[in-house]
Design an enzyme around this catalytic site. Sequence first.
Site, PDB file in Angstrom:
ATOM      1  N   SER A  58      -6.630  50.619  20.522  1.00  0.00           N
ATOM      2  CA  SER A  58      -7.697  50.057  21.363  1.00  0.00           C
ATOM      3  C   SER A  58      -7.738  50.809  22.694  1.00  0.00           C
ATOM      4  O   SER A  58      -8.750  50.738  23.411  1.00  0.00           O
ATOM      5  CB  SER A  58      -7.471  48.565  21.598  1.00  0.00           C
ATOM      6  OG  SER A  58      -6.162  48.338  22.097  1.00  0.00           O
ATOM      7  N   LYS A 126       2.783  50.229  14.011  1.00  0.00           N
ATOM      8  CA  LYS A 126       1.868  49.299  13.340  1.00  0.00           C
ATOM      9  C   LYS A 126       0.841  50.106  12.560  1.00  0.00           C
ATOM     10  O   LYS A 126       0.390  51.149  13.035  1.00  0.00           O
ATOM     11  CB  LYS A 126       1.159  48.412  14.372  1.00  0.00           C
ATOM     12  CG  LYS A 126       0.041  47.561  13.758  1.00  0.00           C
ATOM     13  CD  LYS A 126      -0.512  46.549  14.733  1.00  0.00           C
ATOM     14  CE  LYS A 126      -1.666  47.055  15.576  1.00  0.00           C
ATOM     15  NZ  LYS A 126      -2.837  47.534  14.820  1.00  0.00           N
ATOM     16  N   GLU A 195      -5.318  39.220  12.672  1.00  0.00           N
ATOM     17  CA  GLU A 195      -6.402  39.291  13.664  1.00  0.00           C
ATOM     18  C   GLU A 195      -7.650  38.559  13.154  1.00  0.00           C
ATOM     19  O   GLU A 195      -8.087  38.771  12.010  1.00  0.00           O
ATOM     20  CB  GLU A 195      -6.752  40.762  13.965  1.00  0.00           C
ATOM     21  CG  GLU A 195      -7.893  40.881  14.978  1.00  0.00           C
ATOM     22  CD  GLU A 195      -8.100  42.272  15.560  1.00  0.00           C
ATOM     23  OE1 GLU A 195      -7.322  43.199  15.214  1.00  0.00           O
ATOM     24  OE2 GLU A 195      -9.047  42.417  16.356  1.00  0.00           O
TER      25      GLU A 195
HETATM   26  O1  KIV Z   1      -5.295  48.608  18.963  1.00  0.00           O
HETATM   27  C1  KIV Z   1      -5.084  47.419  19.192  1.00  0.00           C
HETATM   28  O2  KIV Z   1      -4.961  46.978  20.331  1.00  0.00           O
HETATM   29  C2  KIV Z   1      -4.986  46.539  18.046  1.00  0.00           C
HETATM   30  C3  KIV Z   1      -5.266  45.083  18.299  1.00  0.00           C
HETATM   31  C4  KIV Z   1      -6.726  44.853  18.313  1.00  0.00           C
HETATM   32  C5  KIV Z   1      -4.602  44.222  17.314  1.00  0.00           C
HETATM   33  O3  KIV Z   1      -4.785  46.967  16.955  1.00  0.00           O
END
Ligand code: KIV
Length: 295
Positions: A58, A126, A195
């Site tokens: 993000s 992640k 999410e």
């Molecule tokens: O990139 C990010 O901040 C995320 C969140 C929206 C979970 O993957």
Amino acid sequence: MTTSGTAVGNGTRRKVTLGTLRSMKAQQVPASFVTAYDYPSAAFAEAANIDMILVGDSGGMTMLGYHNTMPVTMEEMMFFSKAVCRGAKKAFVIGDMPFLSYQLSNKLAMQNAGRFISEAGCDAVKLEGGKRMAKRIRAIADSGVAVMGHLGLTPQSISLAGGYKVYGKTKKEFESLREDAIAVEDAGASFILLEAIPEEPAGYIRESVSIPVYGIGAGKKLDGQLLILHDLIGAFVGDIKPKFAKRYANIGEQITKALLAYGDEVKSGQFPNLEHTYPIEQHELGAIRELVQGA
Ligand code: KIV
């Protein structure tokens, strides 16, 4: 859920590890979890005893002005992650694998996951996807890297999904999400992020696995809560305002106000004044004047 027993002990904060997160889950202590993309925001999160930091892709939207997360590269994520790891000494830091950094092959996924750990200093990575990403999760976990699976709204698949939407609102969607969660755990993931899922189905998904399950827009029946820093502090420049994004400050407004005042003072000659300029001895100034005038 209780609020005692966090990673802060006797006034001295210990490094948050996977073990800490597991025992917080066992003691029903919800983890506080925010995104960060640079050194100062990681240091602020550290000062606030935040348990976990996601260096999210993000950051492509909050920091770089991209319209979505798809263009974010590994190099940009390394840049963000290294800065965050310099500022976050105790929080558990998770690096978010960007689009095309893990989808193409197990080898690429392991190489890129390894970069988040060995180059940037993250504690885990992640990646988005359930059953379809189980092989990648298995490969990364087998190489010794802790993996967070990301289910529900997965921003790297918005073109396939047809935009941002809420998941798990029907029996069919819930079943598919629960299967994904079980597949992700079976593949060796250490935790899951949900999410944009209604609270009750999200809680049932948490109950169907044994690893910690965190949420962003997925209600409170989980092991912790994530928010995007720029939503939380009111600094997001853009038009996407998810329902779950609670704002705790309006930093964007304060920055604009400060810049307006500065701009006005520059134009009117009020800035800089004596207080903001360096003094010089009168005799030295006289000598410089003579030099300039004699030239
Ligand atoms: O990139 C990010 O901040 C995320 C969140 C929206 C979970 O993957």
